[in-house]
Write a protein that holds these residues in place. Sequence first.
Motif, PDB file in Angstrom:
ATOM      1  N   SER A 246      88.645  47.235  37.274  1.00  0.00           N
ATOM      2  CA  SER A 246      89.284  48.349  36.581  1.00  0.00           C
ATOM      3  C   SER A 246      89.262  49.637  37.387  1.00  0.00           C
ATOM      4  O   SER A 246      90.156  50.475  37.261  1.00  0.00           O
ATOM      5  CB  SER A 246      88.591  48.587  35.235  1.00  0.00           C
ATOM      6  N   ASN A 247      88.224  49.831  38.208  1.00  0.00           N
ATOM      7  CA  ASN A 247      88.098  51.052  39.001  1.00  0.00           C
ATOM      8  C   ASN A 247      88.774  50.932  40.366  1.00  0.00           C
ATOM      9  O   ASN A 247      88.801  51.910  41.118  1.00  0.00           O
ATOM     10  CB  ASN A 247      86.627  51.413  39.200  1.00  0.00           C
ATOM     11  N   GLY A 248      89.290  49.753  40.686  1.00  0.00           N
ATOM     12  CA  GLY A 248      89.938  49.566  41.982  1.00  0.00           C
ATOM     13  C   GLY A 248      89.000  49.770  43.152  1.00  0.00           C
ATOM     14  O   GLY A 248      89.410  50.263  44.204  1.00  0.00           O
ATOM     15  N   SER A 249      87.741  49.356  42.993  1.00  0.00           N
ATOM     16  CA  SER A 249      86.707  49.656  43.986  1.00  0.00           C
ATOM     17  C   SER A 249      86.226  48.442  44.773  1.00  0.00           C
ATOM     18  O   SER A 249      85.462  48.595  45.721  1.00  0.00           O
ATOM     19  CB  SER A 249      85.490  50.287  43.297  1.00  0.00           C
ATOM     20  N   LEU A 250      86.626  47.248  44.386  1.00  0.00           N
ATOM     21  CA  LEU A 250      86.132  46.057  45.071  1.00  0.00           C
ATOM     22  C   LEU A 250      86.719  45.938  46.471  1.00  0.00           C
ATOM     23  O   LEU A 250      87.863  46.314  46.721  1.00  0.00           O
ATOM     24  CB  LEU A 250      86.482  44.798  44.284  1.00  0.00           C
ATOM     25  N   SER A 251      85.926  45.362  47.355  1.00  0.00           N
ATOM     26  CA  SER A 251      86.388  44.952  48.675  1.00  0.00           C
ATOM     27  C   SER A 251      86.596  43.442  48.659  1.00  0.00           C
ATOM     28  O   SER A 251      86.139  42.750  47.740  1.00  0.00           O
ATOM     29  CB  SER A 251      85.343  45.305  49.740  1.00  0.00           C
ATOM     30  N   PRO A 252      87.250  42.883  49.677  1.00  0.00           N
ATOM     31  CA  PRO A 252      87.371  41.423  49.740  1.00  0.00           C
ATOM     32  C   PRO A 252      86.016  40.708  49.742  1.00  0.00           C
ATOM     33  O   PRO A 252      85.880  39.639  49.132  1.00  0.00           O
ATOM     34  CB  PRO A 252      88.141  41.203  51.043  1.00  0.00           C
TER      35      PRO A 252
ATOM     36  N   GLY B 122     107.949  53.384  36.220  1.00  0.00           N
ATOM     37  CA  GLY B 122     107.707  52.148  36.949  1.00  0.00           C
ATOM     38  C   GLY B 122     107.689  52.308  38.455  1.00  0.00           C
ATOM     39  O   GLY B 122     107.301  51.378  39.170  1.00  0.00           O
ATOM     40  N   ALA B 123     108.084  53.470  38.963  1.00  0.00           N
ATOM     41  CA  ALA B 123     108.114  53.676  40.409  1.00  0.00           C
ATOM     42  C   ALA B 123     106.703  53.633  40.982  1.00  0.00           C
ATOM     43  O   ALA B 123     105.756  54.145  40.361  1.00  0.00           O
ATOM     44  CB  ALA B 123     108.761  55.016  40.738  1.00  0.00           C
ATOM     45  N   PRO B 124     106.523  53.038  42.170  1.00  0.00           N
ATOM     46  CA  PRO B 124     105.185  52.984  42.783  1.00  0.00           C
ATOM     47  C   PRO B 124     104.613  54.383  42.963  1.00  0.00           C
ATOM     48  O   PRO B 124     105.333  55.339  43.249  1.00  0.00           O
ATOM     49  CB  PRO B 124     105.446  52.314  44.136  1.00  0.00           C
ATOM     50  N   SER B 125     103.295  54.472  42.793  1.00  0.00           N
ATOM     51  CA  SER B 125     102.649  55.782  42.864  1.00  0.00           C
ATOM     52  C   SER B 125     101.202  55.611  43.314  1.00  0.00           C
ATOM     53  O   SER B 125     100.549  54.624  42.961  1.00  0.00           O
ATOM     54  CB  SER B 125     102.682  56.461  41.487  1.00  0.00           C
ATOM     55  N   LEU B 126     100.708  56.560  44.092  1.00  0.00           N
ATOM     56  CA  LEU B 126      99.299  56.599  44.448  1.00  0.00           C
ATOM     57  C   LEU B 126      98.758  57.993  44.145  1.00  0.00           C
ATOM     58  O   LEU B 126      98.686  58.862  45.022  1.00  0.00           O
ATOM     59  CB  LEU B 126      99.072  56.266  45.924  1.00  0.00           C
ATOM     60  N   PRO B 127      98.421  58.253  42.884  1.00  0.00           N
ATOM     61  CA  PRO B 127      97.841  59.553  42.560  1.00  0.00           C
ATOM     62  C   PRO B 127      96.545  59.745  43.354  1.00  0.00           C
ATOM     63  O   PRO B 127      95.657  58.891  43.327  1.00  0.00           O
ATOM     64  CB  PRO B 127      97.560  59.447  41.057  1.00  0.00           C
ATOM     65  N   LEU B 128      96.437  60.846  44.049  1.00  0.00           N
ATOM     66  CA  LEU B 128      95.301  61.046  44.944  1.00  0.00           C
ATOM     67  C   LEU B 128      93.950  61.045  44.225  1.00  0.00           C
ATOM     68  O   LEU B 128      92.971  60.517  44.763  1.00  0.00           O
ATOM     69  CB  LEU B 128      95.498  62.317  45.761  1.00  0.00           C
ATOM     70  N   PRO B 129      93.844  61.600  43.010  1.00  0.00           N
ATOM     71  CA  PRO B 129      92.553  61.493  42.329  1.00  0.00           C
ATOM     72  C   PRO B 129      92.121  60.042  42.097  1.00  0.00           C
ATOM     73  O   PRO B 129      90.923  59.742  42.101  1.00  0.00           O
ATOM     74  CB  PRO B 129      92.790  62.227  41.002  1.00  0.00           C
ATOM     75  N   ASP B 130      93.091  59.139  41.911  1.00  0.00           N
ATOM     76  CA  ASP B 130      92.730  57.746  41.665  1.00  0.00           C
ATOM     77  C   ASP B 130      92.215  57.064  42.929  1.00  0.00           C
ATOM     78  O   ASP B 130      91.385  56.147  42.857  1.00  0.00           O
ATOM     79  CB  ASP B 130      93.931  56.995  41.100  1.00  0.00           C
TER      80      ASP B 130
ATOM     81  N   TYR C 100      84.670  56.051  44.990  1.00  0.00           N
ATOM     82  CA  TYR C 100      83.338  56.291  44.447  1.00  0.00           C
ATOM     83  C   TYR C 100      83.027  55.428  43.223  1.00  0.00           C
ATOM     84  O   TYR C 100      82.032  55.665  42.536  1.00  0.00           O
ATOM     85  CB  TYR C 100      83.165  57.773  44.135  1.00  0.00           C
ATOM     86  N   ASP C 101      83.873  54.429  42.956  1.00  0.00           N
ATOM     87  CA  ASP C 101      83.639  53.486  41.870  1.00  0.00           C
ATOM     88  C   ASP C 101      83.434  54.204  40.545  1.00  0.00           C
ATOM     89  O   ASP C 101      82.465  53.961  39.814  1.00  0.00           O
ATOM     90  CB  ASP C 101      82.439  52.587  42.181  1.00  0.00           C
ATOM     91  N   LEU C 102      84.382  55.086  40.231  1.00  0.00           N
ATOM     92  CA  LEU C 102      84.336  55.846  38.987  1.00  0.00           C
ATOM     93  C   LEU C 102      85.473  55.401  38.082  1.00  0.00           C
ATOM     94  O   LEU C 102      86.556  55.043  38.546  1.00  0.00           O
ATOM     95  CB  LEU C 102      84.453  57.346  39.270  1.00  0.00           C
ATOM     96  N   SER C 103      85.256  55.461  36.780  1.00  0.00           N
ATOM     97  CA  SER C 103      86.265  55.053  35.823  1.00  0.00           C
ATOM     98  C   SER C 103      87.300  56.150  35.615  1.00  0.00           C
ATOM     99  O   SER C 103      87.089  57.315  35.985  1.00  0.00           O
ATOM    100  CB  SER C 103      85.619  54.697  34.488  1.00  0.00           C
ATOM    101  N   VAL C 104      88.398  55.772  34.991  1.00  0.00           N
ATOM    102  CA  VAL C 104      89.510  56.695  34.809  1.00  0.00           C
ATOM    103  C   VAL C 104      89.128  57.891  33.939  1.00  0.00           C
ATOM    104  O   VAL C 104      89.760  58.953  34.013  1.00  0.00           O
ATOM    105  CB  VAL C 104      90.723  55.946  34.217  1.00  0.00           C
ATOM    106  N   GLU C 105      88.087  57.760  33.130  1.00  0.00           N
ATOM    107  CA  GLU C 105      87.655  58.878  32.295  1.00  0.00           C
ATOM    108  C   GLU C 105      87.192  60.077  33.134  1.00  0.00           C
ATOM    109  O   GLU C 105      87.156  61.207  32.648  1.00  0.00           O
ATOM    110  CB  GLU C 105      86.526  58.453  31.350  1.00  0.00           C
TER     111      GLU C 105
END
Length: 310
Positions: free
Chosen positions: A165-171, A268-276, A282-287
């Motif tokens: 959910s945090n998008g923090s995992l590595s392979p 639906g357009a691809p996006s990379l919000p910098l805070p995310d 730093y393995d932090l949740s969206v909150e």
Amino acid sequence: MRTVNIDVTLRDGGYRNGFNFPLSYALQHAKLSVEAGFDWIEIAYRKGSLLPMPDLGLTGRGDDDYIAAMAREVGPERIAMILHPKNITDDDLPAMYAAGARLVRIILPAQGYEAGLARIRQAKELGFTVGVNFARISQWAGRDVVEVATAATDAGAEFVYLADSNGSLSPVDTTDLTTLTKSVTGRPVGLHAHNNLGLALANAISAVAAGATWMDSSIQGMGKGPGNLIAEQWLAHLDRTDAEAAGRLHLGPALELADLLLDTIPEGAPSLPLPDLVLGRYDLSVEHRKNLLGDHREGIATARTLAAVR
């Protein structure tokens, strides 16, 4: 081994547009998703996500009439739902099944998961294909993975999803978690990847190499924050590398669906919000996202502090 693919665009993509997909779009989406070869379309949450949201749209509510319309379009055998046990009553799962849903995923936390076990048993008795999602898996201790996975599969869960959910995992992380979960349960393992660090595809490949056989993806990656594993990329990868998958998955309809999404749903357009990206680092949740808005250097310093005290 055959990979079971779930299209999560209508559900996870709802974080971008308040879950306000028009029914006409959802029906077209489901039809093209089936043509592309997805095994299941996860069409909605049932009664909302973890935290309450105002003006929750169609794919955040998962009403019975919506389930029924989608089931008429593509058949009940393609209709999946997801839920938090705290949001439902004893009446919800029977109503969902009667309306046409046939797969349900029950989200379990690392602590306080016991209420979800009763929902697993109820869903199994009704005839659902039943799985569990371990949300924010990057923050779980190994002993919690073992405990909850064992309890969930003993209760009847047929597969276990590791949700980054945090998008923090590595392979490497993904390989280790997949191997651990599979060894503990002996059941199929799935991955729900988020793309905060641009590693969703790499993590998916690593998960499958470690034995995962279920995979989530979304069209154009549409999902919370920077989104999920991009379905078009994932299908193209499977088409190149997996002869069995190449015979049943079809990139053409997926690309048509991508065009439809971009033409119909502005979010639906691809996006990379910098805070995310910082959340992923730093393995932090969206909150925590609200704490990182504004000056980037200050945001990174705040993220370091939050991660240190988590």
